[in-house]
Structures are given as structure tokens and as C-alpha cells.
Motif scaffolding. Sequence first.
Motif, short mmCIF file in Angstrom:
data_model
loop_
_atom_site.label_atom_id
_atom_site.label_comp_id
_atom_site.label_asym_id
_atom_site.label_seq_id
_atom_site.Cartn_x
_atom_site.Cartn_y
_atom_site.Cartn_z
N ARG A 113 38.96 0.70 65.95
CA ARG A 113 40.15 0.26 66.59
C ARG A 113 41.01 1.48 66.50
O ARG A 113 41.80 1.69 67.68
CB ARG A 113 40.76 -0.75 65.44
CG ARG A 113 41.85 -1.23 66.05
CD ARG A 113 42.53 -2.66 65.40
NE ARG A 113 43.71 -3.16 65.93
CZ ARG A 113 44.91 -2.78 65.46
NH1 ARG A 113 45.07 -2.18 64.24
NH2 ARG A 113 46.11 -3.34 66.37
N ARG A 114 41.15 2.21 65.45
CA ARG A 114 41.85 3.40 65.56
C ARG A 114 41.60 4.40 66.83
O ARG A 114 42.41 4.88 67.56
CB ARG A 114 42.00 4.07 64.17
CG ARG A 114 42.83 5.45 64.34
CD ARG A 114 43.06 6.14 63.03
NE ARG A 114 43.55 5.11 62.06
CZ ARG A 114 43.82 5.57 60.66
NH1 ARG A 114 43.65 6.89 60.20
NH2 ARG A 114 44.41 4.66 59.65
N GLN A 115 40.22 4.75 67.07
CA GLN A 115 39.92 5.44 68.05
C GLN A 115 40.44 4.63 69.34
O GLN A 115 41.06 5.51 70.32
CB GLN A 115 38.42 5.37 68.27
CG GLN A 115 37.69 5.96 69.49
CD GLN A 115 37.74 7.44 69.44
OE1 GLN A 115 37.60 7.97 70.45
NE2 GLN A 115 37.78 8.39 68.22
N HIS A 116 40.14 3.57 69.58
CA HIS A 116 40.57 2.82 71.02
C HIS A 116 42.20 2.82 71.08
O HIS A 116 42.62 2.62 72.02
CB HIS A 116 39.91 1.49 70.95
CG HIS A 116 38.48 1.76 71.18
ND1 HIS A 116 37.62 0.60 71.10
CD2 HIS A 116 37.67 2.76 71.12
CE1 HIS A 116 36.29 1.03 71.15
NE2 HIS A 116 36.49 2.20 71.40
N ARG A 117 42.72 2.40 69.86
CA ARG A 117 44.07 2.33 69.84
C ARG A 117 44.87 3.81 70.54
O ARG A 117 45.73 3.83 71.25
CB ARG A 117 45.00 2.16 68.43
CG ARG A 117 44.66 0.70 68.02
CD ARG A 117 45.27 0.71 66.73
NE ARG A 117 46.68 1.01 66.65
CZ ARG A 117 47.50 1.11 65.77
NH1 ARG A 117 47.01 0.85 64.47
NH2 ARG A 117 48.77 1.33 65.69
N TYR A 118 44.25 4.99 70.10
CA TYR A 118 44.85 6.18 70.44
C TYR A 118 44.84 6.32 72.05
O TYR A 118 45.81 6.91 72.57
CB TYR A 118 44.00 7.32 69.78
CG TYR A 118 44.58 8.39 69.98
CD1 TYR A 118 45.78 9.06 69.61
CD2 TYR A 118 43.89 9.50 70.81
CE1 TYR A 118 46.43 10.41 70.00
CE2 TYR A 118 44.63 10.56 71.33
CZ TYR A 118 45.57 11.27 70.72
OH TYR A 118 45.92 12.49 70.99
N PHE A 119 43.50 5.76 72.58
CA PHE A 119 43.81 6.34 74.18
C PHE A 119 43.96 4.99 74.87
O PHE A 119 44.32 4.96 76.08
CB PHE A 119 42.22 6.42 74.45
CG PHE A 119 41.69 7.76 73.81
CD1 PHE A 119 41.85 8.97 74.60
CD2 PHE A 119 40.99 7.70 72.83
CE1 PHE A 119 41.49 10.23 74.09
CE2 PHE A 119 40.54 9.22 72.28
CZ PHE A 119 40.84 10.13 72.99
N TYR A 120 43.82 3.56 74.54
CA TYR A 120 44.26 2.67 75.24
C TYR A 120 45.06 1.55 74.84
O TYR A 120 45.38 0.49 75.76
CB TYR A 120 42.71 1.87 75.46
CG TYR A 120 41.49 2.78 75.91
CD1 TYR A 120 41.71 3.22 77.23
CD2 TYR A 120 40.73 3.12 75.02
CE1 TYR A 120 40.76 4.20 77.69
CE2 TYR A 120 39.55 4.15 75.50
CZ TYR A 120 39.66 4.42 76.59
OH TYR A 120 38.69 5.65 77.19
N GLU A 121 45.86 1.65 73.79
CA GLU A 121 46.73 0.64 73.38
C GLU A 121 48.12 1.09 74.11
O GLU A 121 48.56 2.35 74.09
CB GLU A 121 46.85 0.50 71.89
CG GLU A 121 47.85 -0.49 71.29
CD GLU A 121 47.69 -0.99 69.87
OE1 GLU A 121 46.47 -1.33 69.78
OE2 GLU A 121 48.42 -0.71 69.08
#
Length: 274
Positions: A180-188
Motif C-alpha cells: 500500500r505504501r508503494q502505491h500510495r506514493y505514486f497513485y494516491e
Amino acid sequence: MLGAAALAAGLSGHAGADEKPLWELGAGVGMLHFPAYRGSDESRQWILPVPYVIYRGDFLKADRKGIRGTFFDSERAELSFSLAASPPASSDDVDARDGMPDLEPTVEIGPSLDVELWKSRDERNRLGVRLPLRVGVTLESSPRSTGWQFTPQLNYDWRNPADLEGWTLGLVAGPIFGDRRQHRYFYEVDPRFATPQRRAYEAHGGYAGTQFLAALWKRYPSWWVGGFVRYDNLAGATFVDSPLVKTRHYFAAGLAVTWLIGESSQRVETHDVE
């Protein structure tokens, strides 16, 4: 991931080990065409200096697979640590991220298990699997974690393809998974950055698409040339509905030329395809 590792991957044999210098140093130039980030419909071009560093130590290795420390190495399997990196993206230059924080450059590090599944008798053809698991951090005054990413890959190397003496064709394919942290950084999209054209979005971990890469390279006595083309498909990714994802598939490419500056007089045995 971007940079010399991508250019090098982006990658007339005979049976048995080859004797090669313990280390080789060189320098060159590379050209890259990449999206601002995976899923962006805006691409960037870079002309970069490309270091050529080969080190064939018992523990530490640096080659077309990147920089890695080898913890376990047998005829069929190797357990090592590996490095990767990603470029910055200024939100002022990316319409989808206008008004949002910039994407800082990142570095990722973690273990990788590489297993050779098959090789031909003359060692011109090799099929293997790579299982890298890396944790990323931003490169800034106060580094932040960008979470982990798991990228299992099938890798096929063909030396002297179609009788092209000295050339190697590398084919790599595999899915990508991130937390989740990886995807939050780029897409949230935090509610405070939401606009009428960009709704708030909460990212989750999981499947992050699939990559396919083809690379062709050749090592001459005093220089090296190589290029690659990569195709990304984000269909089915957990973040595909993010308003920051503007395209579900795209191509990236790179080309590099490097020249050998020096090498060690000490020779070591190696089975690696270079």
C-alpha cells in the motif's frame, strides 16, 4: 527503474567458464525515453552519462544485473542483494499531478533469488527466474519509505541470435506487486489535492501490472553497445482507477554506448552472460 541499470538491461558462447578481468571500468552516454511514472501519459527524454562498472568478486558483483552482494551461489541458484532506482518527476511538468507534491528520486534495495531453469549444451541459450524483493526510500534531505515491491521475472538470454556473432538477446517478462505504501506514493490523491478534474483516491497494495522487456547488446574489445524496448500493461492493477493513471499501457526505450577505460590484470572464472 531508470538509469545505467536499465540501459544495461534494459542486456560466441562455448561450454565452460570464461576467464575475465576481476574489474573493468568505463564510461559512455545513454538516451532514455520513459514516462514520468508508470501510468503517466506524459513521457520524458533523458541524455545521461553512463558508467560502465564490472566487478566479479566472490561476494560483491557489479554487472548488467546491477550491484549486488552474493550470499549464496551454486551452479543453479544465487541469493544476493540488488539495487534499483527511479527518477524524479516535478509536478509542475506533469499535468495529472499539477499542484501535488513532486515525486522524488528513489533507490530500492533488497534480496534477490536467481535460479537457472535450463541452459543449452553450448550455453548459448539460458532460461532462468529472478525473484527480487526490494524496499524503497526517497533521496531527499528527510528520506521517506516508499514501501516494498516484488517483481518475479522469467529471463531468457540468447547468445549469437540469428548468427549475429557476439550479440546477446535478452527477454524478460513478469508481474509486479507492491504494498500500500508503494502505491500510495505514486497513485494516491489526498482530499486536500482533489480538484473537479482530479477526485480524491485511496490506493491499496497488490498487483501492479506486468512488464515485458527485450534487450540487445554486444561487448566489443574496447567498447559496449546496447539498447532495450519495454512494454508495460497496467490492466487489472489495484491502482488502475486512480485519476493519476492516464494510460494502461505504454512503451519505454533506451540506448547506450560505453567505452572501456581500464581493467584489472587479475583474471577470474565466470559463467555470466555479458
